[in-house]
Design an enzyme around this catalytic site. Structure first.
Site, PDB file in Angstrom:
ATOM      1  N   CYS A   3    -126.212  55.912  -9.388  1.00  0.00           N
ATOM      2  CA  CYS A   3    -126.502  55.675  -8.006  1.00  0.00           C
ATOM      3  C   CYS A   3    -128.185  56.267  -7.700  1.00  0.00           C
ATOM      4  O   CYS A   3    -128.403  57.104  -8.299  1.00  0.00           O
ATOM      5  CB  CYS A   3    -125.582  56.617  -7.119  1.00  0.00           C
TER       6      CYS A   3
ATOM      7  N   ARG B 226    -130.496  52.878 -11.866  1.00  0.00           N
ATOM      8  CA  ARG B 226    -129.320  53.739 -11.694  1.00  0.00           C
ATOM      9  C   ARG B 226    -127.912  53.341 -11.364  1.00  0.00           C
ATOM     10  O   ARG B 226    -126.696  54.143 -11.438  1.00  0.00           O
ATOM     11  CB  ARG B 226    -129.860  54.891 -10.808  1.00  0.00           C
TER      12      ARG B 226
ATOM     13  N   TRP C 270    -123.502  52.880  -8.270  1.00  0.00           N
ATOM     14  CA  TRP C 270    -122.630  52.622  -9.618  1.00  0.00           C
ATOM     15  C   TRP C 270    -121.371  53.359  -9.323  1.00  0.00           C
ATOM     16  O   TRP C 270    -121.013  54.429  -8.963  1.00  0.00           O
ATOM     17  CB  TRP C 270    -123.463  53.382 -10.628  1.00  0.00           C
TER      18      TRP C 270
ATOM     19  N   ASN D 148    -124.850  60.776  -4.343  1.00  0.00           N
ATOM     20  CA  ASN D 148    -124.712  60.610  -5.896  1.00  0.00           C
ATOM     21  C   ASN D 148    -124.092  61.666  -6.442  1.00  0.00           C
ATOM     22  O   ASN D 148    -124.330  62.522  -6.149  1.00  0.00           O
ATOM     23  CB  ASN D 148    -126.380  60.240  -6.332  1.00  0.00           C
ATOM     24  N   GLY D 149    -122.994  61.353  -7.012  1.00  0.00           N
ATOM     25  CA  GLY D 149    -121.994  62.478  -7.552  1.00  0.00           C
ATOM     26  C   GLY D 149    -120.674  62.286  -7.645  1.00  0.00           C
ATOM     27  O   GLY D 149    -120.106  60.917  -7.050  1.00  0.00           O
TER      28      GLY D 149
ATOM     29  N   GLU E 168    -128.127  52.733 -33.722  1.00  0.00           N
ATOM     30  CA  GLU E 168    -128.912  52.244 -32.719  1.00  0.00           C
ATOM     31  C   GLU E 168    -129.000  50.736 -32.631  1.00  0.00           C
ATOM     32  O   GLU E 168    -128.973  50.302 -31.354  1.00  0.00           O
ATOM     33  CB  GLU E 168    -130.327  52.844 -32.856  1.00  0.00           C
TER      34      GLU E 168
ATOM     35  N   LYS F 136    -127.596  48.780 -29.255  1.00  0.00           N
ATOM     36  CA  LYS F 136    -128.763  48.006 -28.459  1.00  0.00           C
ATOM     37  C   LYS F 136    -128.125  46.858 -28.372  1.00  0.00           C
ATOM     38  O   LYS F 136    -128.024  46.215 -27.224  1.00  0.00           O
ATOM     39  CB  LYS F 136    -129.872  47.749 -29.220  1.00  0.00           C
TER      40      LYS F 136
ATOM     41  N   GLU G 233    -124.884  46.531 -25.827  1.00  0.00           N
ATOM     42  CA  GLU G 233    -125.181  47.060 -24.675  1.00  0.00           C
ATOM     43  C   GLU G 233    -125.557  46.057 -23.747  1.00  0.00           C
ATOM     44  O   GLU G 233    -125.628  45.822 -22.388  1.00  0.00           O
ATOM     45  CB  GLU G 233    -125.934  48.344 -24.504  1.00  0.00           C
TER      46      GLU G 233
ATOM     47  N   HIS H 198    -115.341  50.624 -47.570  1.00  0.00           N
ATOM     48  CA  HIS H 198    -113.804  51.057 -47.242  1.00  0.00           C
ATOM     49  C   HIS H 198    -113.361  50.732 -45.952  1.00  0.00           C
ATOM     50  O   HIS H 198    -112.250  51.620 -45.374  1.00  0.00           O
ATOM     51  CB  HIS H 198    -114.262  52.770 -47.075  1.00  0.00           C
TER      52      HIS H 198
ATOM     53  N   LYS I  53    -128.700  53.501 -16.062  1.00  0.00           N
ATOM     54  CA  LYS I  53    -129.605  54.301 -17.025  1.00  0.00           C
ATOM     55  C   LYS I  53    -129.354  55.817 -17.197  1.00  0.00           C
ATOM     56  O   LYS I  53    -129.259  56.177 -18.081  1.00  0.00           O
ATOM     57  CB  LYS I  53    -130.767  54.118 -16.834  1.00  0.00           C
TER      58      LYS I  53
HETATM   59  O1  M6R Z   1    -131.411  60.017 -20.513  1.00  0.00           O
HETATM   60  P1  M6R Z   1    -130.627  60.299 -21.439  1.00  0.00           P
HETATM   61  O2  M6R Z   1    -131.408  60.103 -22.830  1.00  0.00           O
HETATM   62  O3  M6R Z   1    -129.912  61.523 -21.511  1.00  0.00           O
HETATM   63  O4  M6R Z   1    -129.642  59.191 -21.642  1.00  0.00           O
HETATM   64  C1  M6R Z   1    -128.432  59.258 -22.997  1.00  0.00           C
HETATM   65  C2  M6R Z   1    -127.750  57.811 -22.911  1.00  0.00           C
HETATM   66  O5  M6R Z   1    -127.351  57.616 -21.560  1.00  0.00           O
HETATM   67  C3  M6R Z   1    -128.782  56.650 -23.036  1.00  0.00           C
HETATM   68  O6  M6R Z   1    -129.556  56.909 -24.425  1.00  0.00           O
HETATM   69  C4  M6R Z   1    -127.915  55.353 -23.193  1.00  0.00           C
HETATM   70  O7  M6R Z   1    -127.136  55.276 -24.406  1.00  0.00           O
HETATM   71  C5  M6R Z   1    -128.750  54.177 -23.432  1.00  0.00           C
HETATM   72  N1  M6R Z   1    -128.216  53.035 -22.490  1.00  0.00           N
HETATM   73  C6  M6R Z   1    -128.897  53.693 -24.682  1.00  0.00           C
HETATM   74  O8  M6R Z   1    -129.799  52.510 -24.638  1.00  0.00           O
END
Ligand code: M6R
Length: 616
Positions: A2, A27, A74, A100-101, A489, A493, A496, A512, A611
């Site tokens: 949010c 956000r 969100w 937000n929260g 990673e 990527k 997501e 395994h 994000k």
């Molecule tokens: O802002 P932050 O680095 O604390 O965020 C952590 C994760 O939420 C963030 O890295 C998330 O996994 C991303 N979407 C990855 O691309």
């Protein structure tokens, strides 16, 4: 999680807030809304979907008011509907609020308010806040008109459990806004005859560079000509006005198709910024002024504990490898979300680190607080200056990567890897790493931005590979040692932003279990290492090939794979081994990006994600 923008001043609030909301859309983008005070009444617009939809709705209206609040959502409590979109209005119409929260005791408050005649039209926890403020407002003596609004908000928040960043307005108080925070970020923008409130500085920088980072438990009353800051128990707070160094251009898309692509290509500069001023004059080690610890303090440390979430957690894993390899100090890595509840036994002389791009991730913040509660010193590696984690840590290292807006983290990750490599060098030189090896290490890291530019030059070829591989629905990413986190990673990527099922594994673990997935329909992306594990990884590739699995190999220049083993080879520049995770990351960022684009996905705003995750 949010985004909030509020404005009080002399200009039309709606257009200023819409511009700010566009920058905060990363956000959350389930719904959007705004409220503007005008002509003694409120113009309230809400819609499901994106800020662009809200802007379209607004363009048909005459929105002249100069005080307003706005929100991009969100969803947490309640589905994605217009009724659940913010702002929420109290049933007596006196209070409007964006939030937000998560309000944890909303059910009990709602029950109480129903007995007092307040009614509800949404499924959200937020609407109870609007009604509870209205309840307290009605109880405040009307004679105390100047403080009545602020007092109603303050008294309400004394009864609230959970987290909030809120901005509140009332039609009876046309030139005022009240905002408060606990657990969700909120920043005050101090302008000329105008003041603003927002979840993130990016929404403020087109109006002002002067900001006050609100702390938990603080309440601010804004008018066009000023603001007052206090705590919920009415203690005065002396505001510290910071100057934001990010420019508007940095938060703009420019000519790029997506923020993710822009940020991938910004990596050479972000890497240069991470290193700037951080190497010692003798050229053999790094310097970190912000850690607030002397070499003697470091000598006492017998273990590092790193925690983070998501991509940052992958950076922690790389830090573990580098610190253990070069400094020979044990490192433990934990998910922040697990650490906060695990009550893990820790060594007496452990030093705690959190990694967070945003500096606002609630699980990482809670892990930091838990470590501090236990009496450990806690350092933060953060990108966002002034963020909650940066402020609450005992010391830290700023990334200086510039704003990262794409939901998928790219430049922040490689900058974290570089800082991890520099930190490993820093502690290694306090132990056994020689001067000559230190000099070679520093030279290796200084070369990284240039090598990253060369890795980025592979983009057209990777795009072409991505177009052919976009049809697959399952991928494995396989690497060993410090390239295993890069496999994780790469898988994160891809999944997501393209919604393709992808898993990262240590390459030798593949046999395994995951090997059962292999067929001509499941490509594997291999990170090929230099050194003693090269042959082992080649054997793993042979096992995949024998089962007709397509192979994309990311290979340092100078290494030769057996003929025909890989279907695609993406070369990466040869580099110092501490820099290899950084250069191996770039091709998988590009591969994921181009696959997602080929599948028609909304790369910068992937479904269900936001994000900055500021709720549990
Ligand atoms: O802002 P932050 O680095 O604390 O965020 C952590 C994760 O939420 C963030 O890295 C998330 O996994 C991303 N979407 C990855 O691309």
């Amino acid at each position: 999680m949010c985004g909030i923008v509020g404005y009080v001043g002399r200009q039309k609030a709606a257009s200023i807030m819409l511009e700010g909301l566009k920058r905060l859309e990363y956000r959350g983008y389930d719904s959007a809304g705004l409220a503007v005070l005008q002509d003694g009444d409120v113009a309230l617009l809400r819609t499901t979907g994106r800020v662009a939809g809200l802007a379209k709705l607004a363009s048909g209206k005459k929105l002249t008011g100069t005080t307003g609040i706005s929100h991009t959502r969100w969803a947490t409590h309640g589905g994605v509907t217009e009724a659940n979109a913010h702002p929420h209005r109290s049933s007596d119409g006196r209070i409007l609020l964006v939030h937000n929260g998560v309000i944890e005791n909303y059910a009990a408050i709602k029950k109480f308010l129903l007995t007092k005649g307040y009614t509800f039209t949404s499924e959200t926890d937020t609407e109870v806040l609007a009604n509870l403020i209205a309840y307290h407002y009605a109880k405040e003596p009307a004679s105390a008109e100047t403080s009545r609004f602020l007092e109603a908000v303050r008294k309400t928040l004394l009864h609230v459990e959970g987290t909030y960043g809120i901005a509140v307005l009332s039609p009876a108080h046309p030139d005022e806004l009240v905002a408060a925070r606990k657990g969700s970020p909120l920043i005050l923008g101090v302008g000329d005859q105008e003041n603003l409130i927002a979840s993130d500085v990016s929404a403020l920088i087109s109006r002002t560079q002067n900001v006050v980072y609100l702390k938990d438990g603080e309440l601010v009353h804004l008018t066009p000509s000023g603001f007052t800051l206090s705590t919920l128990d009415l203690a005065d707070v002396h505001p510290v006005i910071d100057t934001v160094t990010w420019s508007v251009d940095e938060a703009e898309l420019g000519d790029h198709a997506h923020f993710m692509l822009k940020e991938i290509f910004e990596q050479p500069v972000a890497l240069e910024n991470a290193m700037r001023g951080r190497f010692a004059a003798d050229g053999s080690t790094a310097n970190f002024g912000g850690l607030n610890l002397s070499p003697a303090d470091f000598r006492q440390i017998d273990r590092f504990v790193f925690t983070s979430c998501g991509t940052g957690w992958h950076a922690c894993l790389v830090a573990e490898h580098l610190i253990e390899r070069y400094a020979r100090i044990p490192v433990e890595v934990d998910y922040a979300s697990e650490f906060r509840y695990r009550n893990a036994p820790l060594d007496r002389d452990a030093l705690f680190f959190v990694i967070s791009q945003s500096g606002e991730t609630i699980d990482t913040l809670a892990a930091l607080r838990e470590a501090k509660r236990k009496g450990y010193k806690c350092m933060a590696i953060c990108n966002v200056v002034g963020s909650t984690i940066a402020r609450e840590a005992d010391g830290g290292i700023y990334q200086h990567a510039g704003p990262e807006i794409g939901v998928a983290s790219t430049k922040a990750f490689t900058s974290q890897l570089l800082i991890a490599a520099m930190f490993a060098l820093y502690v290694a030189r306090m132990r056994d790493l020689s001067f000559a090896d230190g000099v070679q290490y520093v030279a290796g890291l200084k070369a990284v931005p240039g090598l990253a530019r060369r890795a980025l030059a592979q983009a057209p070829r990777i795009q072409e590979i991505a177009t052919r591989y976009a049809k697959y629905n399952d991928f494995l990413f396989l690497g060993r040692l410090d390239l295993f986190p890069i496999a994780l990673e790469g898988a994160l990527k891809l999944k997501e932003i393209s919604y393709i099922h992808a898993e990262g594994y240590p390459a030798a673990e593949m046999k395994h279990g995951p090997i059962a997935l292999i067929s001509d329909q499941c490509p594997s992306v291999f990170f090929v290492p230099k050194g003693e594990l090269f042959n082992k990884v080649v054997s793993s590739m042979q096992e995949i090939k024998a089962r007709k699995g397509p192979i994309i190999a990311i290979v340092p220049e100078g290494l030769e794979l057996p003929d025909g083993l890989a279907d695609e080879i993406i070369p990466i520049p040869d580099c110092h081994e501490a820099a290899l995770p950084i250069l191996a990351t770039i091709p998988v960022q590009l591969l994921s990006y181009y696959i997602a684009v080929a599948r028609g996905c909304d790369v910068d705003k992937p479904r269900n994600l936001a994000k900055s995750v500021t709720v549990e």
